[in-house]
Write a protein that holds these residues in place. Sequence first.
Motif, short mmCIF file in Angstrom:
data_model
loop_
_atom_site.label_atom_id
_atom_site.label_comp_id
_atom_site.label_asym_id
_atom_site.label_seq_id
_atom_site.Cartn_x
_atom_site.Cartn_y
_atom_site.Cartn_z
N VAL A 1 0.96 4.04 -3.00
CA VAL A 1 0.76 5.48 -2.79
C VAL A 1 1.94 6.26 -3.37
CG1 VAL A 1 0.65 7.29 -1.03
CG2 VAL A 1 -0.74 5.23 -0.79
N LEU A 2 3.16 5.78 -3.13
CA LEU A 2 4.35 6.44 -3.67
C LEU A 2 4.31 6.46 -5.20
CD1 LEU A 2 7.12 7.74 -3.16
CD2 LEU A 2 8.08 5.43 -3.21
N ALA A 3 3.94 5.34 -5.81
CA ALA A 3 3.85 5.27 -7.27
C ALA A 3 2.80 6.24 -7.80
CB ALA A 3 3.54 3.85 -7.71
N ILE A 4 1.65 6.32 -7.12
CA ILE A 4 0.59 7.24 -7.55
C ILE A 4 1.07 8.69 -7.44
CG2 ILE A 4 -1.69 8.14 -6.92
CD1 ILE A 4 -2.45 5.22 -6.21
N VAL A 5 1.75 9.03 -6.35
CA VAL A 5 2.27 10.39 -6.17
C VAL A 5 3.27 10.73 -7.28
CG1 VAL A 5 3.72 11.84 -4.68
CG2 VAL A 5 1.83 10.52 -3.70
N ILE A 6 4.15 9.79 -7.60
CA ILE A 6 5.14 10.05 -8.65
C ILE A 6 4.46 10.23 -10.01
CG2 ILE A 6 7.03 8.98 -9.96
CD1 ILE A 6 8.03 7.86 -7.26
N VAL A 7 3.44 9.43 -10.30
CA VAL A 7 2.71 9.57 -11.57
C VAL A 7 1.98 10.91 -11.61
CG1 VAL A 7 0.77 8.66 -12.91
CG2 VAL A 7 2.52 7.11 -12.03
N LEU A 8 1.38 11.32 -10.49
CA LEU A 8 0.71 12.62 -10.44
C LEU A 8 1.70 13.77 -10.65
CD1 LEU A 8 -1.83 12.08 -7.52
CD2 LEU A 8 -2.34 12.32 -9.96
N VAL A 9 2.86 13.68 -10.03
CA VAL A 9 3.88 14.72 -10.21
C VAL A 9 4.36 14.72 -11.66
CG1 VAL A 9 6.25 15.38 -9.60
CG2 VAL A 9 4.61 14.81 -7.81
N TRP A 10 4.51 13.55 -12.24
CA TRP A 10 4.91 13.47 -13.64
C TRP A 10 3.86 14.13 -14.53
CZ3 TRP A 10 6.33 8.28 -16.47
CH2 TRP A 10 7.03 8.57 -17.64
N GLY A 11 2.60 13.84 -14.25
CA GLY A 11 1.52 14.48 -15.01
C GLY A 11 1.55 15.99 -14.86
N TRP A 12 1.79 16.48 -13.63
CA TRP A 12 1.91 17.92 -13.39
C TRP A 12 3.08 18.50 -14.18
CZ3 TRP A 12 0.07 22.40 -12.42
CH2 TRP A 12 0.92 23.45 -12.11
N ASN A 13 4.22 17.81 -14.18
CA ASN A 13 5.39 18.30 -14.92
C ASN A 13 5.10 18.41 -16.40
OD1 ASN A 13 6.92 18.60 -12.64
ND2 ASN A 13 8.20 16.81 -12.98
N ILE A 14 4.41 17.43 -16.95
CA ILE A 14 4.06 17.47 -18.38
C ILE A 14 3.11 18.62 -18.64
CG2 ILE A 14 2.89 16.21 -20.23
CD1 ILE A 14 4.02 13.62 -18.91
N TYR A 15 2.07 18.74 -17.81
CA TYR A 15 1.11 19.84 -17.97
C TYR A 15 1.80 21.20 -17.86
CZ TYR A 15 -2.71 23.03 -16.89
OH TYR A 15 -3.57 24.08 -16.89
N ARG A 16 2.63 21.34 -16.82
CA ARG A 16 3.35 22.60 -16.61
C ARG A 16 4.23 22.93 -17.80
NH1 ARG A 16 7.76 21.46 -13.08
NH2 ARG A 16 8.78 21.21 -15.06
N ASP A 17 4.94 21.92 -18.30
CA ASP A 17 5.87 22.14 -19.41
C ASP A 17 5.15 22.51 -20.70
OD1 ASP A 17 8.75 22.02 -20.02
OD2 ASP A 17 8.15 20.48 -21.45
N ILE A 18 4.02 21.87 -20.97
CA ILE A 18 3.31 22.10 -22.22
C ILE A 18 2.48 23.38 -22.19
CG2 ILE A 18 1.48 21.21 -23.74
CD1 ILE A 18 2.49 18.38 -23.05
N PHE A 19 1.71 23.57 -21.11
CA PHE A 19 0.73 24.64 -21.10
C PHE A 19 1.17 25.90 -20.34
CE2 PHE A 19 -1.84 20.75 -21.63
CZ PHE A 19 -2.39 21.05 -22.86
N SER B 1 0.83 -1.21 0.00
CA SER B 1 0.00 0.00 0.00
C SER B 1 0.87 1.26 0.00
CB SER B 1 -0.94 -0.01 1.20
OG SER B 1 -0.22 -0.10 2.40
N ALA B 2 1.96 1.25 0.77
CA ALA B 2 2.85 2.42 0.80
C ALA B 2 3.53 2.61 -0.55
CB ALA B 2 3.89 2.26 1.90
N LEU B 3 3.96 1.52 -1.17
CA LEU B 3 4.59 1.61 -2.49
C LEU B 3 3.59 2.06 -3.55
CD1 LEU B 3 6.89 -1.54 -2.41
CD2 LEU B 3 7.54 0.86 -2.15
#
Length: 134
Positions: free
Chosen positions: A113-131, A109-111
Amino acid sequence: MRIEKRYRRLALIITIYIFGGLSLFFYNSIPFHIPCVFKSITGIPCPGCGQTRAFLCLIHGDVKMALFMNPLSVLLAVFFVVLPFWEIRDIVCNDDSLSRMLKMRWRKSALTVLAIVIVLVWGWNIYRDIFLLN
């Protein structure tokens, strides 16, 4: 764990902090920017893109901009601030809680949550970079 090994580990942590602090201090005077290899190859930012800029923002007290650059930077900064004090506490109390925590088997469960947080941050980085940054 033997005391000598703990002091060596604390010395290593302090050395890393000194070199890390010096590299951030001199970062603005370097005439070139070290690019992200992942972004250079794929064209999209990795989950870690923006960490250096975020840490520089944190050093200058701009938490809002640090969160904009990479939300994980604040969590990592808290960990890096707590780490040497935790190690000193272990030395003083003759405990090994930091080492045990780092060596423990993480629950799925901890891993997750960590994977979900990393994917969300990755999505934010892509959004931030593009838009937001173009």
